[in-house]
Design a protein around this motif. Structure first.
Motif, short mmCIF file in Angstrom:
data_model
loop_
_atom_site.label_atom_id
_atom_site.label_comp_id
_atom_site.label_asym_id
_atom_site.label_seq_id
_atom_site.Cartn_x
_atom_site.Cartn_y
_atom_site.Cartn_z
N TYR A 104 -26.91 15.84 9.04
CA TYR A 104 -25.95 16.95 9.19
C TYR A 104 -25.05 17.09 7.97
CZ TYR A 104 -27.37 15.57 13.92
OH TYR A 104 -28.10 15.17 15.02
N ASN A 105 -25.39 16.39 6.90
CA ASN A 105 -24.69 16.49 5.62
C ASN A 105 -25.38 17.50 4.71
OD1 ASN A 105 -22.69 14.57 6.15
ND2 ASN A 105 -23.97 12.87 5.45
N LEU A 106 -24.69 17.87 3.64
CA LEU A 106 -25.27 18.73 2.62
C LEU A 106 -26.62 18.18 2.17
CD1 LEU A 106 -23.35 20.31 -0.35
CD2 LEU A 106 -25.44 19.02 -0.79
N CYS A 107 -27.64 19.03 2.16
CA CYS A 107 -29.01 18.60 1.88
C CYS A 107 -29.28 18.63 0.37
CB CYS A 107 -30.00 19.51 2.60
SG CYS A 107 -31.73 19.13 2.25
N PRO A 108 -29.61 17.50 -0.26
CA PRO A 108 -29.87 17.50 -1.70
C PRO A 108 -31.05 18.38 -2.10
CG PRO A 108 -29.50 15.26 -0.91
CD PRO A 108 -29.64 16.13 0.29
N ARG A 109 -32.07 18.48 -1.24
CA ARG A 109 -33.22 19.33 -1.58
C ARG A 109 -32.81 20.81 -1.59
NH1 ARG A 109 -34.58 15.67 1.93
NH2 ARG A 109 -34.51 17.11 3.70
N ALA A 110 -32.02 21.20 -0.59
CA ALA A 110 -31.52 22.58 -0.59
C ALA A 110 -30.60 22.83 -1.77
CB ALA A 110 -30.79 22.86 0.73
N LEU A 111 -29.81 21.82 -2.14
CA LEU A 111 -28.93 21.94 -3.30
C LEU A 111 -29.74 22.16 -4.57
CD1 LEU A 111 -26.18 21.74 -4.72
CD2 LEU A 111 -26.44 19.24 -4.69
N GLU A 112 -30.79 21.38 -4.75
CA GLU A 112 -31.61 21.52 -5.97
C GLU A 112 -32.25 22.91 -6.04
OE1 GLU A 112 -34.79 18.95 -8.58
OE2 GLU A 112 -34.75 18.64 -6.40
N GLU A 113 -32.76 23.39 -4.91
CA GLU A 113 -33.37 24.72 -4.90
C GLU A 113 -32.36 25.79 -5.28
OE1 GLU A 113 -34.99 25.18 -1.02
OE2 GLU A 113 -36.51 23.59 -1.28
N LYS A 114 -31.16 25.66 -4.77
CA LYS A 114 -30.12 26.66 -5.06
C LYS A 114 -29.68 26.56 -6.52
CE LYS A 114 -25.83 28.53 -3.19
NZ LYS A 114 -25.40 29.11 -1.92
N LEU A 115 -29.62 25.35 -7.06
CA LEU A 115 -29.24 25.17 -8.47
C LEU A 115 -30.26 25.79 -9.41
CD1 LEU A 115 -27.97 21.49 -8.23
CD2 LEU A 115 -26.58 23.44 -8.93
N ILE A 116 -31.54 25.64 -9.09
CA ILE A 116 -32.59 26.22 -9.94
C ILE A 116 -32.39 27.73 -10.04
CG2 ILE A 116 -35.07 26.68 -10.06
CD1 ILE A 116 -35.46 23.86 -8.79
N GLU A 117 -32.14 28.37 -8.89
CA GLU A 117 -31.94 29.82 -8.89
C GLU A 117 -30.62 30.19 -9.58
OE1 GLU A 117 -32.27 33.91 -8.24
OE2 GLU A 117 -33.73 32.26 -8.36
N GLU A 119 -29.08 28.61 -11.97
CA GLU A 119 -29.24 28.47 -13.42
C GLU A 119 -29.96 29.69 -13.99
OE1 GLU A 119 -30.24 24.82 -16.35
OE2 GLU A 119 -31.87 25.35 -14.99
N ARG A 120 -30.94 30.18 -13.26
CA ARG A 120 -31.71 31.33 -13.72
C ARG A 120 -30.83 32.57 -13.88
NH1 ARG A 120 -34.22 35.76 -11.99
NH2 ARG A 120 -33.47 35.51 -9.84
N GLU A 148 -25.44 15.51 -13.10
CA GLU A 148 -25.71 15.18 -14.49
C GLU A 148 -26.64 16.22 -15.13
OE1 GLU A 148 -24.84 11.98 -16.35
OE2 GLU A 148 -23.24 12.47 -14.95
N LYS A 149 -27.60 16.70 -14.36
CA LYS A 149 -28.58 17.66 -14.90
C LYS A 149 -27.99 19.05 -15.08
CE LYS A 149 -33.19 19.55 -14.01
NZ LYS A 149 -34.40 19.46 -13.13
N TYR A 150 -27.17 19.48 -14.10
CA TYR A 150 -26.70 20.87 -14.09
C TYR A 150 -25.23 21.02 -14.50
CZ TYR A 150 -31.11 22.17 -11.93
OH TYR A 150 -32.45 22.39 -11.68
N GLY A 151 -24.54 19.90 -14.73
CA GLY A 151 -23.21 19.96 -15.33
C GLY A 151 -22.06 20.28 -14.41
N PHE A 152 -22.19 20.04 -13.11
CA PHE A 152 -21.06 20.29 -12.22
C PHE A 152 -20.31 19.00 -11.92
CE2 PHE A 152 -24.86 19.94 -9.42
CZ PHE A 152 -24.49 18.86 -8.61
N LYS A 153 -19.04 19.14 -11.56
CA LYS A 153 -18.22 18.02 -11.12
C LYS A 153 -18.44 17.79 -9.63
CE LYS A 153 -16.19 17.56 -15.14
NZ LYS A 153 -16.46 16.37 -15.99
N ILE A 154 -18.13 16.60 -9.17
CA ILE A 154 -18.35 16.24 -7.77
C ILE A 154 -17.03 15.83 -7.13
CG2 ILE A 154 -19.54 14.70 -6.16
CD1 ILE A 154 -21.79 14.50 -8.25
N LEU A 155 -16.68 16.53 -6.07
CA LEU A 155 -15.48 16.26 -5.29
C LEU A 155 -15.93 15.83 -3.89
CD1 LEU A 155 -12.49 16.35 -4.46
CD2 LEU A 155 -12.69 18.85 -4.31
#
Length: 386
Positions: A104-117, A119-120, A148-155
């Motif tokens: 029930y936490n933020l999904c890393p796979r969904a995060l990666e998919e959203k980051l790819i889009e 970035e585009r 590290e890959k996409y350059g965002f900070k983590i809170l």
């Protein structure tokens, strides 16, 4: 009445608060750094800044990380609105990442998919704010690698998670994030009545957090832009807020944090007993990732509605009718009217919405007795007509 969560106040807590009331410093006294150090000692963080609420901590954390107009903060829809609102306070925009179906936490796979889009199209987030829902840590290693890959900070919004561990390290250590925020609301693991704290390992961020907590004012010569006129002198060097914690709150926190390990251990005992008592009912019980040790702020069941002859609402109301004050954590933030005015719609984050239709937070706090648990399960069984 059996509440879903409540504070545990001992005579030692009362004595600590009364001691402050009899002293000369009701605020900005020695108990503030004492409380900060006590939390640092239990997390391994280099710096801690105590404030009057976790919402205040989230706000100044975003400001310290330079979030502002034109920037995005991404978080989970399965959280209290404060996690998202803190970005709006800074003039930034908010978006969400759907949740993992088991944690029930933020999904890393969904995060990666959203980051790819993102970035585009050139709309990457400045901050990602994972929330350790119920006290179970997110997959911080995966989120950190994406940072590290996409350059965002983590809170890290660890409002539920003081006392939790991830890969053997305490939540709050800062290994995988820039800033971690704790909450000390009365239903949380430990309480200061109201209160919060921001932790970081970065010296510059710690300085900024300290300034933002207290009007942006300093008496430290190294932070001033000119020489001091005299011992009375101070300077406002930033636009800050009055987010200070009182010494009474901090004294309560010092007393409470001494029992942190006991509280978390007791919550695990209660969860283990629930797991046994509820095992044969048409429910999905909390799943714990092997890399994590939950603080068990909440114990959330999910109704297998296809196997139950009554509705989510009917079961909730049946429990409440027996003075079992269950709750629901959370209504997905993107479904709130305020956020729908921004363009969010039902259906945007289907896993969080599915969770919402099935979830109930049943009582979980250290004072819960075996008899309380048995009564909760008995009423739940009757309500489900199984």
């Amino acid at each position: 009445m059996i509440r879903y969560g409540q504070q545990d106040i001992t005579q030692a807590d009362i004595d600590a608060v009364v001691g402050v009331l009899k002293s000369v410093n009701l605020t900005q006294g020695a108990n503030i750094p004492k409380f900060e150090w006590s939390v640092m000692a239990r997390t391994g963080a280099r710096h801690a800044v105590a404030v009057n609420s976790a919402t205040s901590a989230l706000h100044i954390a975003c400001l310290a990380l330079d979030l502002g107009p034109g920037d995005f903060l991404w978080t989970t829809p399965n959280t209290f609105v404060a996690t998202a609102n803190c970005a709006l306070y800074c003039g930034a925009q908010v978006s969400f990442v759907d949740i993992d179906s088991r944690t029930y936490n933020l999904c890393p796979r969904a995060l990666e998919e959203k980051l790819i889009e993102a970035e585009r199209v050139g709309r990457l987030p400045k901050i990602v704010a994972p929330v350790h829902h119920t006290g179970q840590p997110c997959d911080m290693e995966a989120i950190h690698a994406l940072g590290e890959k996409y350059g965002f900070k983590i809170l890290e919004d660890a409002s539920h998670a003081i006392g939790a561990r991830y890969k053997g390290e305490p939540i709050g250590s800062g290994r995988y994030s820039d800033i971690t925020v704790f909450s000390f609301h009365p239903v949380k693991i430990i309480t200061t009545a109201e209160g919060g704290m921001a932790l970081t390992n970065n010296d510059e961020l710690a300085t900024r957090l300290g300034l933002l907590r207290s009007h942006g004012i300093t008496r430290e010569p190294e932070l001033m832009t000119q020489l001091m006129d005299g011992p009375w002198y101070y300077q406002q060097v930033a636009l800050g807020y009055n987010y200070r914690m009182t010494d009474m709150q901090a004294a309560l926190g010092v007393s409470q944090v001494a029992r942190l390990a006991h509280y978390v251990k007791r919550r695990h005992e209660i969860a283990d007993r629930y797991n046994t008592l509820l095992a044969n009912l048409p429910l999905t019980l909390p799943w714990q990732h092997p890399d994590s040790y939950s603080a068990y702020h909440l114990y959330v069941i999910r109704l297998q509605l296809e196997n139950i002859g009554v509705s989510h609402l009917e079961i909730f109301e049946a429990l409440r009718a027996k003075d079992i004050m269950v709750n629901l954590h959370y209504i997905p933030v993107h479904t709130q009217p305020y956020y729908q005015k921004m363009g969010f719609r039902d259906g945007d984050y289907p896993e969080a919405e599915r969770y919402y239709r099935e979830a109930i937070s049943i009582p979980m706090h250290p004072a819960l007795t075996d008899a309380d648990q048995e009564f909760v399960v008995e009423v739940l069984r009757e309500a489900m007509e199984v």
